[in-house]
Design a protein around this motif. Sequence first.
Motif, PDB file in Angstrom:
ATOM      1  N   TYR A 265     -15.167  61.202 -16.440  1.00  0.00           N
ATOM      2  CA  TYR A 265     -15.096  62.667 -16.352  1.00  0.00           C
ATOM      3  C   TYR A 265     -16.347  63.232 -15.673  1.00  0.00           C
ATOM      4  O   TYR A 265     -16.253  64.109 -14.801  1.00  0.00           O
ATOM      5  CB  TYR A 265     -14.931  63.252 -17.755  1.00  0.00           C
ATOM      6  CG  TYR A 265     -15.157  64.741 -17.828  1.00  0.00           C
ATOM      7  CD1 TYR A 265     -14.149  65.635 -17.485  1.00  0.00           C
ATOM      8  CD2 TYR A 265     -16.386  65.254 -18.252  1.00  0.00           C
ATOM      9  CE1 TYR A 265     -14.357  67.004 -17.553  1.00  0.00           C
ATOM     10  CE2 TYR A 265     -16.601  66.622 -18.323  1.00  0.00           C
ATOM     11  CZ  TYR A 265     -15.586  67.493 -17.972  1.00  0.00           C
ATOM     12  OH  TYR A 265     -15.798  68.835 -18.034  1.00  0.00           O
TER      13      TYR A 265
ATOM     14  N   ALA B 250     -16.290  62.461 -11.908  1.00  0.00           N
ATOM     15  CA  ALA B 250     -15.322  63.207 -11.110  1.00  0.00           C
ATOM     16  C   ALA B 250     -15.610  64.708 -11.090  1.00  0.00           C
ATOM     17  O   ALA B 250     -15.535  65.336 -10.032  1.00  0.00           O
ATOM     18  CB  ALA B 250     -13.912  62.951 -11.632  1.00  0.00           C
TER      19      ALA B 250
ATOM     20  N   GLN C 264     -17.832  62.890  -7.538  1.00  0.00           N
ATOM     21  CA  GLN C 264     -17.589  61.591  -6.920  1.00  0.00           C
ATOM     22  C   GLN C 264     -16.170  61.142  -7.287  1.00  0.00           C
ATOM     23  O   GLN C 264     -15.980  60.187  -8.035  1.00  0.00           O
ATOM     24  CB  GLN C 264     -18.622  60.572  -7.380  1.00  0.00           C
ATOM     25  CG  GLN C 264     -20.055  60.940  -7.055  1.00  0.00           C
ATOM     26  CD  GLN C 264     -21.030  59.875  -7.489  1.00  0.00           C
ATOM     27  OE1 GLN C 264     -20.828  58.684  -7.257  1.00  0.00           O
ATOM     28  NE2 GLN C 264     -22.104  60.295  -8.130  1.00  0.00           N
ATOM     29  N   LEU C 265     -15.180  61.830  -6.730  1.00  0.00           N
ATOM     30  CA  LEU C 265     -13.803  61.585  -7.137  1.00  0.00           C
ATOM     31  C   LEU C 265     -13.311  60.193  -6.747  1.00  0.00           C
ATOM     32  O   LEU C 265     -12.589  59.543  -7.509  1.00  0.00           O
ATOM     33  CB  LEU C 265     -12.881  62.652  -6.548  1.00  0.00           C
ATOM     34  CG  LEU C 265     -12.638  63.873  -7.454  1.00  0.00           C
ATOM     35  CD1 LEU C 265     -13.898  64.697  -7.577  1.00  0.00           C
ATOM     36  CD2 LEU C 265     -11.506  64.731  -6.939  1.00  0.00           C
TER      37      LEU C 265
ATOM     38  N   SER D 208      -9.430  55.663  -4.184  1.00  0.00           N
ATOM     39  CA  SER D 208     -10.428  54.718  -4.682  1.00  0.00           C
ATOM     40  C   SER D 208     -10.935  53.780  -3.596  1.00  0.00           C
ATOM     41  O   SER D 208     -11.976  53.144  -3.767  1.00  0.00           O
ATOM     42  CB  SER D 208      -9.840  53.895  -5.835  1.00  0.00           C
ATOM     43  OG  SER D 208      -8.817  53.024  -5.376  1.00  0.00           O
TER      44      SER D 208
ATOM     45  N   GLY E   3     -14.960  57.765  -9.084  1.00  0.00           N
ATOM     46  CA  GLY E   3     -14.343  57.906 -10.399  1.00  0.00           C
ATOM     47  C   GLY E   3     -12.936  57.338 -10.446  1.00  0.00           C
ATOM     48  O   GLY E   3     -12.513  56.768 -11.460  1.00  0.00           O
ATOM     49  N   ALA E   4     -12.172  57.471  -9.341  1.00  0.00           N
ATOM     50  CA  ALA E   4     -10.829  56.904  -9.288  1.00  0.00           C
ATOM     51  C   ALA E   4     -10.873  55.384  -9.378  1.00  0.00           C
ATOM     52  O   ALA E   4     -10.052  54.756 -10.062  1.00  0.00           O
ATOM     53  CB  ALA E   4     -10.125  57.336  -8.003  1.00  0.00           C
TER      54      ALA E   4
ATOM     55  N   SER F 225     -15.033  62.951  -1.215  1.00  0.00           N
ATOM     56  CA  SER F 225     -15.371  63.909  -2.264  1.00  0.00           C
ATOM     57  C   SER F 225     -14.923  65.282  -1.778  1.00  0.00           C
ATOM     58  O   SER F 225     -14.750  65.495  -0.577  1.00  0.00           O
ATOM     59  CB  SER F 225     -16.876  63.903  -2.563  1.00  0.00           C
ATOM     60  OG  SER F 225     -17.587  64.503  -1.507  1.00  0.00           O
TER      61      SER F 225
END
Length: 290
Positions: free
Chosen positions: A247, A250, A255-256, A28, A259-260, A33
């Motif tokens: 959801y 991610a 866009q992990l 985060s 999203g985190a 990504s």
Amino acid sequence: MARLLTLPGQLVSLVVLVVPLLVALYMSFTDWSPTRGSLLSAPLVGLANYSDLLVHDTRFVEAVVRTLILSVICLSLEFVLGLALAVLFLREFRGKKLLFSAFLTPMMILPVVVGYTFWMLFQSNGPVNQVLMALFGSEAAVEWLRNAHFAQLAVVTTEVWHWTPLFFLILLSGLNAIPENPVRAAVILGASPGQVFWRVVLPMLKPVIIVAFVIRSMEIVKLFDEVFMLTRGGPGTSTETISLYIYKLAFADFQLAYGAAAAFLVLLGTLALIHLLLAPVRDQLLEARR
């Protein structure tokens, strides 16, 4: 010996819970990504993801507010209906065991199955519209999943049907555990049934009510399955909950890291909410110890 025996369970918890949590927390603070190489080589951006979410991402804020509104509406309806059923089931009547099992059945169904079932019910030519047209004419048909307000109503209806049995079960257990002496004393002193319920039974039921709200609050904040099967967050973003938005961030937009950060903000908010809900119970426990 005791520590050695508990070591395997602690290692499993460490690998399954703590390590992914720390990895997500580190993620985060980056701009990583899956399309940009290794996580370890991703540039650190500090609190940029968090500030973007809170300051610039209106869709995130709207999803949080929408989730809170849906949660308040659903929890209120589930509590009222669950309490009414619990009071009803304090009495003996014919078919009580059969009805008890029937009312608990929705809670045992998988959320995905419930969402798909209500998706079929709320189709334009589905059973709900068929009943409305049979009762009030063809003009009564509603585009449940294509209109924002009706789609929200469909989500609330699905969630209330699914989880009212949990409130019912918890509150019924609490009512059965209430001691009879205070109730009998109130009746002897001339209290009406309504006064007995509001001034004697309900205050003693307060800790159980709080526990029921805490359990459901933790679950309803994660509301995903029913909404995903019913509306996919549409029409537009009118039913997009925070879980569904994360959801999409991610696994649809990849866009992990972003999203985190959103997930950790939701986690902190949920912990703060649970802390506030449990405050009255903690106060009662401290008073009891004194």
